[in-house]
Scaffold this motif. Structure first.
Motif, PDB file in Angstrom:
ATOM      1  N   HIS A   1      13.499   9.951  27.485  1.00 14.61           N
ATOM      2  CA  HIS A   1      13.275  11.175  28.482  1.00 14.61           C
ATOM      3  C   HIS A   1      11.621  11.362  28.459  1.00 14.61           C
ATOM      4  O   HIS A   1      11.373  12.831  27.948  1.00 14.61           O
ATOM      5  CB  HIS A   1      13.873  12.465  28.289  1.00 14.61           C
ATOM      6  CG  HIS A   1      14.360  12.839  29.882  1.00 14.61           C
ATOM      7  ND1 HIS A   1      14.636  12.312  31.000  1.00 14.61           N
ATOM      8  CD2 HIS A   1      14.327  14.070  30.409  1.00 14.61           C
ATOM      9  CE1 HIS A   1      14.712  13.033  31.980  1.00 14.61           C
ATOM     10  NE2 HIS A   1      14.362  14.121  31.490  1.00 14.61           N
TER      11      HIS A   1
ATOM     12  N   ARG B   1      10.440   7.103  31.105  1.00 13.04           N
ATOM     13  CA  ARG B   1      11.240   6.998  32.498  1.00 13.04           C
ATOM     14  C   ARG B   1      10.048   6.810  33.557  1.00 13.04           C
ATOM     15  O   ARG B   1      10.341   6.299  34.713  1.00 13.04           O
ATOM     16  CB  ARG B   1      12.071   8.437  32.599  1.00 13.04           C
ATOM     17  CG  ARG B   1      12.943   8.769  31.895  1.00 13.04           C
ATOM     18  CD  ARG B   1      14.047   7.894  31.917  1.00 13.04           C
ATOM     19  NE  ARG B   1      15.117   8.095  31.136  1.00 13.04           N
ATOM     20  CZ  ARG B   1      16.184   8.956  31.262  1.00 13.04           C
ATOM     21  NH1 ARG B   1      16.153   9.771  32.514  1.00 13.04           N
ATOM     22  NH2 ARG B   1      16.949   9.180  30.437  1.00 13.04           N
TER      23      ARG B   1
ATOM     24  N   ARG C   1      11.241  17.737  35.342  1.00 14.56           N
ATOM     25  CA  ARG C   1      12.487  16.581  34.770  1.00 14.56           C
ATOM     26  C   ARG C   1      12.766  17.102  33.378  1.00 14.56           C
ATOM     27  O   ARG C   1      13.467  16.206  32.726  1.00 14.56           O
ATOM     28  CB  ARG C   1      11.905  15.228  34.962  1.00 14.56           C
ATOM     29  CG  ARG C   1      11.695  14.750  36.267  1.00 14.56           C
ATOM     30  CD  ARG C   1      11.172  13.268  36.150  1.00 14.56           C
ATOM     31  NE  ARG C   1      10.737  12.858  37.629  1.00 14.56           N
ATOM     32  CZ  ARG C   1      11.552  12.135  38.230  1.00 14.56           C
ATOM     33  NH1 ARG C   1      12.871  11.872  37.901  1.00 14.56           N
ATOM     34  NH2 ARG C   1      11.572  11.784  39.704  1.00 14.56           N
TER      35      ARG C   1
ATOM     36  N   CYS D   1       9.369   0.290  34.447  1.00 11.37           N
ATOM     37  CA  CYS D   1       9.547   1.757  34.651  1.00 11.37           C
ATOM     38  C   CYS D   1       8.917   1.989  36.087  1.00 11.37           C
ATOM     39  O   CYS D   1       7.884   1.208  36.367  1.00 11.37           O
ATOM     40  CB  CYS D   1       9.459   2.653  33.653  1.00 11.37           C
ATOM     41  SG  CYS D   1       7.614   3.181  33.607  1.00 11.37           S
TER      42      CYS D   1
ATOM     43  N   PHE E   1      16.313   7.033  41.907  1.00 13.72           N
ATOM     44  CA  PHE E   1      14.664   7.638  41.768  1.00 13.72           C
ATOM     45  C   PHE E   1      14.602   8.658  42.775  1.00 13.72           C
ATOM     46  O   PHE E   1      14.086   9.860  42.588  1.00 13.72           O
ATOM     47  CB  PHE E   1      13.722   6.724  41.450  1.00 13.72           C
ATOM     48  CG  PHE E   1      12.367   7.413  40.917  1.00 13.72           C
ATOM     49  CD1 PHE E   1      12.217   7.458  39.641  1.00 13.72           C
ATOM     50  CD2 PHE E   1      11.361   7.694  41.986  1.00 13.72           C
ATOM     51  CE1 PHE E   1      11.075   7.957  39.111  1.00 13.72           C
ATOM     52  CE2 PHE E   1      10.199   8.368  41.252  1.00 13.72           C
ATOM     53  CZ  PHE E   1      10.133   8.397  40.159  1.00 13.72           C
TER      54      PHE E   1
END
Length: 289
Positions: free
Chosen positions: A3, A100, A29, A130, A168
């Motif tokens: 992450h 990510r 996030r 990604c 996303f």
């Protein structure tokens, strides 16, 4: 996949702007911010090497200065520094396999050509595992632009599955607590035209078909993200123009690219290429099957 949000730094104003944007996104996030600077001439060094003899001094300074500035605005954000003895493209593509989101600075040449993407950025956007965000130093709207709205935009092609892109997009809208505008542009077939105009029946059918397909694609994600307000927007014009126009008053544009393209095809499709070069807001290019 960790992450982590990674931003590539090269000491330019554009990369610093990208770092600030990446820090805000990492905060939303609840992710770690990874500051990456690649320098092929990076040399091994002994502990305690004085600055005047440190071959890596300027490389370290780029990352350190960015870290210091970001820490003032994000005191609780976890930030890690990373210097890599590699060319930029290889370092960024390697990082993209483990994080990510990858964030790059883009250099704006003019209002007409908002993004200038060098070989490094183009290679990374076209190959990264990604999503890749492209951020300019002048991310604010131009004086003659429409006022920005608190929404994010996703361009949906409907030519095949795009689950990674929609996941996303909905996750981003949810983290920002803003509406999501899902736009789809569809060029009219030749049969829609009559000698002096476009046949009304053909227009109605093409519009209805596109609206149904868009609604079907979004339905499972609307059920999963019930807190996200979704605006469905179908335009009968080229997909590239549709997404660029939709981004003119948005905070962020998200667009997809196919992971697997024909060997002779361009690295990016027309829509992703147009968005990367001409959208006036940050753009995220999301790879999907």
């Amino acid at each position: 996949m960790e992450h982590v949000v990674t931003v590539g730094l090269d000491g330019s104003d554009e990369s610093l702007a990208a770092a600030h944007w990446a820090a805000e996104e990492a905060d939303r996030r609840k992710a770690t911010l990874h500051l990456l600077h690649a320098w092929p001439m990076l040399a091994p060094e002994a502990v305690g090497t004085p600055p005047e003899t440190d071959q890596n001094y300027w490389a370290k300074l780029i990352v350190h200065n960015a870290h210091t500035e970001l820490r003032e605005h994000h005191p609780d954000l976890r930030i890690v520094e990373d210097l890599v003895a590699s060319d930029a493209t290889s370092a960024l593509l390697n990082a993209a396999q483990q994080v990510r989101l990858l964030v790059l600075g883009s250099r704006g040449l003019s209002h007409a050509a908002s993004f200038f993407l060098g070989d490094t950025s183009m290679d990374v956007v076209a190959q990264a595992a990604c999503p890749v965000a492209l951020v300019r130093a002048d991310t604010g709207p131009s004086p003659d632009a429409a006022p920005r709205t608190a929404e994010v935009v996703v361009g949906v092609s409907l030519h095949g599955p795009c689950e990674d892109l929609l996941e996303f997009a909905f996750t981003t809208a949810a983290s920002r607590e803003v509406p999501l505008r899902a736009v789809h542009g569809r060029s009219l077939p030749a049969a829609a035209y009559v000698p002096w105009a476009m046949a009304p029946q053909a227009l109605e059918k093409v519009t209805a078909d596109a609206q149904k397909e868009l609604g079907d694609a979004l339905r499972p994600w609307r059920k999963k993200f019930t807190g996200v307000r979704v605006v469905e927007d179908v335009q009968l014009e080229s997909p590239a123009r549709t997404v660029v126009d939709a981004a003119s008053a948005a905070d962020l544009l998200m667009i997809g690219r196919r992971r697997h393209r024909h060997a002779l095809a361009p690295r990016l499709g027309n829509v992703a290429y147009a968005a990367a070069h001409h959208a006036p807001c940050p753009v995220v290019v999301v790879p999907h099957d």
